[in-house]
Design an enzyme around this catalytic site. Structure first.
Site: not given
Length: 431
Positions: A369, A373
């Site tokens: 992450h 995204d």
């Protein structure tokens, strides 16, 4: 002449290896190029071939960590190859050993019905039911025998071993396994790893495989049309649509790739290996299947090299072959994403307002992450799902009308899947 055999370098970044197994014994005569040892690096297990023929003297033990360039054995190249009959000692005549009479000592008389520590019949029955060995019970009866009350009051303790084999064995992990463990822990601790899930209706792929698998196999020398080629093509398409998933973090920088080198997890005798299918975006279905088969054979035969497993940009792992229904695969660092495939189970789903039974597969994308995204991760997995559920149109350039799929000249993959060899020919919709 004494030849010193040194540890060759398995790869640029590898400084030491571990002697996993000696395939010969000290003093054996070895032939040139004969495999004499298996050595583990932190990336792969490799065979060490003899550099010359002669008598070998081992200079390292199994389990030893040896620096690259260090001497691991000596080969006396001047030694003659022994004949099969040499070294055999003449058998000495067998001489019968003199018979010794056994003297049986008289049993000492005792006033006790039971010896110390022996349970009575009633106690024995209770101990058997509790699965407790009599040796762990302290008897309170006459001369230390175990009474019925002793058996009733006995409870298993931490030191009590139930019946059956409860042995254990302590073995050192191989260097390869230790490195895998280190990398897995690092991946969990050093990345912001999340997993997103989706499901795929495998009916379209199954229809294509059923319709074309025999023609595909006949056309390509027995090469099978498996699921991995569809998933690989779907992944390379999705990576082009969402390039952040095909990138890596290097300190404060992002490295983006305009090619797709797909790492494919395969099972080998030393555990899970992850060789790389290079330039997968340019390969046809046949090319993907042939390369995966080649790498799987090399893994099975223990011939995978460091170069085979270096440089992938994204990984596909198929836990479904082992029966896994759902999992959260761990990122293969320094990559930023890994796709997990799972087993195919027939389940009821809603199709156009009706309940139908279809072969369904859960898919999982684990991603870093820090660089990917949620929009990119979810979009990537949806793109994979769309391609797998509409493979003819999205993976083969076959254009669909209401009843047929029209094949154009710009469709080399479609020609691979079927016997079609010219454009503008229509084939019926599978099924």
């Amino acid at each position: 002449m004494i030849l010193e055999m040194k540890v060759p370098s398995p790869g640029e970044s590898i400084k030491e290896v571990e002697i996993a197994t000696w395939l010969v014994k000290d003093g054996d005569y070895v032939e040139k190029d004969q495999a004499i040892a298996e050595v583990d690096s932190d990336k792969a297990t490799l065979e060490l071939p003899a550099e010359a023929s002669g008598i070998i003297t081992l200079k390292a033990e199994e389990g030893d960590a040896v620096a690259v360039g260090a001497v691991v054995c000596l080969i006396d190249t001047s030694a003659a190859k022994p004949n099969a009959t040499e070294g055999q000692k003449a058998e000495s005549p067998k001489v019968d050993a003199p018979k010794v009479e056994e003297k049986i000592a008289p049993v000492a008389a005792t006033n006790s019905t039971y010896a110390s520590g022996t349970p009575s019949p009633a106690a024995r029955k209770i101990l058997d039911e509790k699965n407790l060995p009599a040796e762990t019970i302290v008897g309170t009866g006459k001369d230390g025998r175990i009474t019925k009350e002793d058996a009733i009051n006995a409870v298993p303790s931490m030191g009590t071993s139930p019946a059956g084999n409860r042995g254990s064995e302590r073995t050192k992990l191989s260097m390869l396994r230790r490195k895998v463990a280190e990398r897995l822990v690092a991946a969990k601790n050093e990345t912001a790893m999340l997993t997103t899930f989706n499901e795929v209706n495998m009916t379209p792929i199954n229809l294509i495989r059923n319709q074309y698998k025999e023609e595909f196999k006949a056309k390509h020398g027995g090469l099978g049309l498996g699921y991995m080629s569809f998933f690989t093509k779907a992944v390379t398409r999705a990576l082009k649509l969402y390039p952040d998933v095909n990138s890596m973090i290097d300190g404060d920088y992002k490295i983006a790739y305009d090619f797709c080198d797909i790492s494919v997890a395969v099972s080998g005798p030393k555990g899970l290996m992850v060789p790389v299918v290079r330039g997968a975006e340019n390969l046809t279905f046949r090319g993907v299947e042939a390369e995966i088969k080649r790498l799987a054979i090399r893994a099975r035969d223990g011939q995978i090299t460091v170069d085979d497993m270096t440089g992938g940009t994204f990984t596909i792992s198929n836990g479904g072959v082992f029966g896994s229904m759902l999992s959260t695969p761990i990122i293969n660092p320094p990559q930023s994403g890994i796709l997990g495939m799972h087993n195919i189970i027939e389940r009821p789903i809603a199709v156009n307002g009706k309940v139908e039974i279809h072969p369904m597969m859960y898919v999982a994308l684990s991603y870093d992450h820090r660089i990917i995204d949620g929009r990119e991760s979810v979009g990537f997995l949806v793109a994979v799902k769309e391609a797998l559920e509409n493979p003819l149109e999205l993976l083969t350039n076959i254009k669909r009308d209401s009843n047929t799929f029209s094949v154009t000249m710009a469709s080399p993959v479609a020609m691979e899947l079927s016997a079609i060899t010219i454009g503008n020919k229509s084939v019926g919709k599978p099924g």
